[in-house]
Design a protein around this motif. Structure first.
Motif, PDB file in Angstrom:
ATOM      1  N   THR A  87       0.947  -1.170   0.002  1.00 42.63           N
ATOM      2  CA  THR A  87       0.129   0.046  -0.097  1.00 42.63           C
ATOM      3  C   THR A  87       0.922   1.301  -0.008  1.00 42.63           C
ATOM      4  OG1 THR A  87      -0.091   0.074   2.436  1.00 42.63           O
ATOM      5  CG2 THR A  87      -1.820  -1.135   1.249  1.00 42.63           C
ATOM      6  N   GLN A  88       0.192   2.238  -0.239  1.00 35.37           N
ATOM      7  CA  GLN A  88       0.909   3.673  -0.231  1.00 35.37           C
ATOM      8  C   GLN A  88       1.606   3.846   1.122  1.00 35.37           C
ATOM      9  OE1 GLN A  88      -0.571   7.386  -2.136  1.00 35.37           O
ATOM     10  NE2 GLN A  88      -0.432   8.452   0.051  1.00 35.37           N
ATOM     11  N   GLU A  89       1.032   3.536   2.059  1.00 35.18           N
ATOM     12  CA  GLU A  89       1.350   3.653   3.412  1.00 35.18           C
ATOM     13  C   GLU A  89       2.538   2.601   3.913  1.00 35.18           C
ATOM     14  OE1 GLU A  89      -2.597   5.350   3.041  1.00 35.18           O
ATOM     15  OE2 GLU A  89      -1.782   3.307   2.662  1.00 35.18           O
ATOM     16  N   THR A  91       4.709   1.968   1.711  1.00 38.39           N
ATOM     17  CA  THR A  91       5.825   2.069   0.968  1.00 38.39           C
ATOM     18  C   THR A  91       6.496   3.246   1.545  1.00 38.39           C
ATOM     19  OG1 THR A  91       4.837   1.358  -1.129  1.00 38.39           O
ATOM     20  CG2 THR A  91       6.341   3.397  -1.336  1.00 38.39           C
ATOM     21  N   LEU A  92       5.878   4.337   2.187  1.00 39.55           N
ATOM     22  CA  LEU A  92       6.232   5.218   3.067  1.00 39.55           C
ATOM     23  C   LEU A  92       6.866   4.836   4.049  1.00 39.55           C
ATOM     24  CD1 LEU A  92       3.112   7.550   2.690  1.00 39.55           C
ATOM     25  CD2 LEU A  92       5.339   7.928   1.678  1.00 39.55           C
ATOM     26  N   THR A 379      -6.511  -0.342   4.745  1.00 36.13           N
ATOM     27  CA  THR A 379      -5.290  -0.301   5.311  1.00 36.13           C
ATOM     28  C   THR A 379      -5.277  -1.450   6.521  1.00 36.13           C
ATOM     29  OG1 THR A 379      -4.760   1.477   6.542  1.00 36.13           O
ATOM     30  CG2 THR A 379      -4.405   1.601   4.322  1.00 36.13           C
ATOM     31  N   HIS A 391      -1.157  13.866  -6.191  1.00 34.97           N
ATOM     32  CA  HIS A 391      -0.421  12.946  -6.751  1.00 34.97           C
ATOM     33  C   HIS A 391       0.418  13.603  -7.444  1.00 34.97           C
ATOM     34  CE1 HIS A 391      -4.529  10.308  -6.851  1.00 34.97           C
ATOM     35  NE2 HIS A 391      -3.747  10.180  -5.762  1.00 34.97           N
ATOM     36  N   THR A 408       3.422   3.970 -10.712  1.00 31.28           N
ATOM     37  CA  THR A 408       3.982   4.915  -9.765  1.00 31.28           C
ATOM     38  C   THR A 408       5.229   4.679  -9.002  1.00 31.28           C
ATOM     39  OG1 THR A 408       1.900   5.795  -9.521  1.00 31.28           O
ATOM     40  CG2 THR A 408       3.347   6.763  -7.960  1.00 31.28           C
ATOM     41  N   ARG A 410       8.497   4.530  -6.029  1.00 30.12           N
ATOM     42  CA  ARG A 410       8.490   4.947  -4.413  1.00 30.12           C
ATOM     43  C   ARG A 410       8.805   6.199  -4.353  1.00 30.12           C
ATOM     44  NH1 ARG A 410      11.119   0.184  -0.512  1.00 30.12           N
ATOM     45  NH2 ARG A 410       9.390  -1.472  -1.050  1.00 30.12           N
ATOM     46  N   ILE A 413       5.713   8.243  -4.721  1.00 26.12           N
ATOM     47  CA  ILE A 413       4.765   8.306  -3.712  1.00 26.12           C
ATOM     48  C   ILE A 413       5.572   9.119  -2.430  1.00 26.12           C
ATOM     49  CG2 ILE A 413       4.169   6.813  -1.779  1.00 26.12           C
ATOM     50  CD1 ILE A 413       3.982   4.446  -4.134  1.00 26.12           C
ATOM     51  N   ASN A 417       3.655  12.356  -0.932  1.00 28.59           N
ATOM     52  CA  ASN A 417       3.222  12.634   0.236  1.00 28.59           C
ATOM     53  C   ASN A 417       3.825  13.813   1.004  1.00 28.59           C
ATOM     54  OD1 ASN A 417       2.018  10.928   2.851  1.00 28.59           O
ATOM     55  ND2 ASN A 417       4.130  11.441   3.442  1.00 28.59           N
TER      56      ASN A 417
END
Length: 741
Positions: A87-89, A91-92, A379, A391, A408, A410, A413, A417
């Motif tokens: 998920t985006q979370e 990846t962060l 999530t 984005h 997309t 990393r 992202i 963010n």
């Protein structure tokens, strides 16, 4: 005899105990540590190849943040019902682990190294990013992999003006905490900062970072203790020896040309000079005949010469800045590149802007939508909807290259963010601006800090869209050149200064305070004095950029784009929601069908009506108000005859409210047959005579009719009473009436 040789250490952070355990789980990994923090459990493993990657000239480190939904007692919402791509979370979170540990591996260490953080149990009260960051450092530190740690992570919030160490998920998500800054450090220096706040002062941000560092020191001591108990001897790593002859040849051939290139302001011309110089150098060192006669030796010579050429460029640029105070493009250390700004450049978008700073250019476009456009979020932490999205795109043409375009990255992202966090801090509350907002930042040119260019461009685009954005936000990137005691902090860094420098410190905010902050370094940490200087210079630069942005747009437009939906909000009593929706959604569907509007009803009674047609919006409002209206005694209504019965008629006075028009209240004269006077579907005016305790409504038509010519009310002992209003009479109790005609 036990299969396990378990070693544990414990410490505390923010008053909560943290335990590190090794020797029980994943014993075949080079290093494995289970971090227990409240009910949070994170297993972090690290494995490293035994041989360097062939032909590599970079450190092949990968970080995997393995989200396990069972850890939160959830089943994934995907079609396959199992975890898929991060998920985006996730990846962060992986980036939070990667960025601070990468500089702590030895130069020239080209061994494939993989860190996997497996989330086994989630406690919303205890931060999983903190646990994963600590576990990664501990696993590396007890392993045989060369690593100049340990490090640890800590998050700082601020609730009611007081700093909070590792605030809970609820405090961060609800906005109770107006600060969220994640810090990673060694015991001696800060390695990484990531976060944001609602206009924190530079001093507050620095105090939060230093508080985090004081907590981190305790954890680093515990990791050192774990290594003493369970650590293994580090593998011997010796960087490849440098051929002094090649170093001399590279310097003699390329130094003067590189100095000329590094004083060339135009990026394209500078890159061409560097590329041509390097090509000529390599051709002078190895001939085609040598390549054929000794291909392995030729390849080694070219590799070493290329590395020495890059090192020479690195040293020359840094020395030019430290000795002369001059940068590649001729600026001093505190100057910001020339800026051009423009708002409203795209005719059909809801808002747009173009921000150009030197050779960095970002186009931002704003799209306003309704609740139908919200992003579904599923999530480990939360299942809900996201109303604000930013984005960030970084196509290869932005740096003059041909490359693959697809999913997309990393990096995209992470940059998106940071920009989103910086902008979101000043977004109006949803109840004051009930739109779903999506911003897309297109990087059209890049030569240093396109993420901060995205912040500036987005701020202007939001105001161009008519979003009630209270204050503009700008961002700037700071750099660092440090050689021993010689230090230079650079304002508004170029791409080369990022690549060849020691720090990338991005700061975004309003004129009053910081809303977003991110720091990455390539050396073994920076101290408080350097950070204080960087924050002060960043504020000066930010204020300058805000002044330039004001030339394009100074305040939000009062009128939204003709292409944007208009959302009108109405509040209704909660007990009326069922009536507006209707059985099976019949009523709300009828409103949508008859008006063409989007109508969203919230559980708190807030209704949002979205349309570009003012007349349609008014029609929807009138229909809703009619549904929720309460009839008033003595008031006249235009109603529709819904049903004829022997004793009168039922008349709809409001869309969902009917009343009884008794036969005695239809006309002044006696009514023998209701159908002689009324038909179903007739539109008539009626007056409300009474609403009884049970909510039954008595209506009268005759009360609104003039007396017929020659009509004489019947006399009685009570005198001339005239036609009687009211009276819920049946056929056997009609009371006084006028003469038959």
């Amino acid at each position: 005899m036990s299969l396990f040789n378990i070693k544990t250490v414990s410490t505390e952070m923010g008053g909560k105990p943290i335990t590190l355990e090794t020797g029980k789980l994943a014993k075949q990994a080079d290093g494995a540590v289970l971090v227990s923090y409240g009910d949070t459990r994170v297993l972090v493993t690290v494995c490293c190849s035994k041989e360097p990657r062939a032909g590599a000239d970079f450190f092949p480190l990968t970080i995997e943040f393995s989200e396990k939904y069972y850890a939160a007692g959830k089943i994934p919402g995907s079609f396959h019902k199992r975890e898929g791509r991060p998920t985006q979370e996730g990846t962060l979170s992986a980036r939070l682990i990667d960025r601070p540990i990468r500089p702590l591996f030895p130069e020239g260490f080209y061994y494939d190294t993989q860190v996997v953080a497996s989330i086994l149990s989630v406690d919303p009260e205890c931060d999983i990013d903190v646990a994963a960051s600590i576990g990664a450092s501990a696993a590396l530190h007890i392993s045989n992999i060369p690593f100049n740690g340990p490090t640890a992570g800590c998050r700082i919030g601020r609730v009611n003006g007081q700093f909070v160490v590792n605030p809970t998920w609820a405090q961060l998500e609800s906005g109770e905490s107006d600060m969220d800054i994640f810090v990673t450090a060694t015991k001696n220096a800060i390695m990484m900062v990531e976060g944001g706040a609602k206009e924190a002062t530079e001093e507050d941000a620095l105090n939060a970072i230093m508080l985090a560092h004081s907590e981190i020191k305790k954890v680093c001591a515990a990791i050192e203790d774990l290594r003493k108990q369970a650590g293994v001897e580090k593998r011997v790593f010796t960087p490849a020896p440098v051929d002094a002859n090649i170093v001399s040849k590279v310097s003699t051939f390329a130094k003067a040309k590189l100095e000329q290139a590094l004083r060339t302001k135009d990026k394209g011309e500078r890159y061409s000079l560097v590329k041509d110089t390097k090509k000529a150098l390599l051709e002078s060192l190895v001939t085609d005949a040598q390549k054929k006669a000794d291909p392995d030796g030729a390849k080694k010579t070219l590799s070493e010469a290329g590395a020495q050429f890059d090192l020479l460029q690195y040293n020359l640029m840094r020395e030019m800045i430290l000795s002369e105070g001059k940068r590649i493009d001729g600026r001093d250390t505190k100057s910001v590149r020339p800026i051009e700004v423009e708002a409203g450049i795209l005719p059909r978008t809801h808002g747009s802007s173009l921000f150009t700073r030197g050779e960095t250019q970002v186009l931002a476009a704003v799209t306003l939508g309704t609740s139908d456009d919200e992003q579904i979020v599923d999530t480990m932490h939360v299942k809900g909807y996201r109303k604000f999205m930013l984005h960030y795109n970084f196509p290869p043409f932005s740096v003059g290259e041909a490359g693959r375009m697809g999913g997309t990255s990393r990096r995209e992202i992470g940059h998106g963010n940071l920009a989103e966090r910086s902008i979101k801090a000043m977004m109006p509350a949803y109840d004051k601006f009930p739109y779903t907002v999506r911003i897309v930042c297109e990087t059209l040119e890049s030569n240093g800090s396109s993420s901060m260019g995205s912040v500036c461009s987005t701020s202007m685009a939001l105001m161009d869209a008519g979003v009630p954005y209270p204050k503009p936000v700008a961002g700037i990137a700071m750099g660092l050149i440090k050689e021993g005691e010689r230090v230079a902090v650079l304002t508004d860094i170029l791409g080369d200064e990022d690549h060849l420098g020691d720090m990338d410190f991005k700061v975004a905010g309003t004129a009053e305070g910081i809303t977003g902050i991110q720091m990455d370094i390539k050396i073994e940490g920076v101290n408080e004095a350097i950070m204080r200087q960087a924050l002060a210079q960043a504020k000066e630069g930010r204020l300058h950029i805000l002044g330039q942005m004001a030339k394009a747009i100074q305040a939000p437009k009062t009128e939204m784009s003709a292409w944007a939906p208009r959302i009108t909000t109405i509040n209704i009593p909660v007990d009326k929601i069922r009536e507006v929706i209707g059985s099976g959604g019949k009523v709300i569907k009828d409103i949508v069908a008859k008006t063409g509007c989007k109508v969203d009803i919230n559980d708190d009674g807030v209704i949002n009506i979205a349309t570009n047609d003012a007349a349609a919006c008014q029609k929807a409002l009138d229909m809703i108000r009619g549904i929720i209206a309460e009839v008033e005694v003595g008031k006249t209504y235009k109603g529709i005859v819904k049903k004829i019965v022997e004793f009168g008629a039922f008349v709809g006075v409001l869309p969902t409210t009917d009343g009884l028009l008794h036969v005695s209240e239809i006309a002044h004269e006696r009514v023998n047959n209701v159908n002689d006077y009324l038909k179903e579907g007739d539109e008539i005016e009626v007056k409300v005579l009474e609403v009884d305790r049970g909510g039954k409504i008595r209506l009268s038509r005759k009360a609104l009719l003039p007396l017929p010519e020659g009509f004489v009310p019947r006399e009685s002992s009570g005198g001339d009473r005239g036609p009687r209003e009211g009276g819920n009479r049946d056929r056997n109790d009609r009371g006084p009436r006028g003469p038959r005609r």
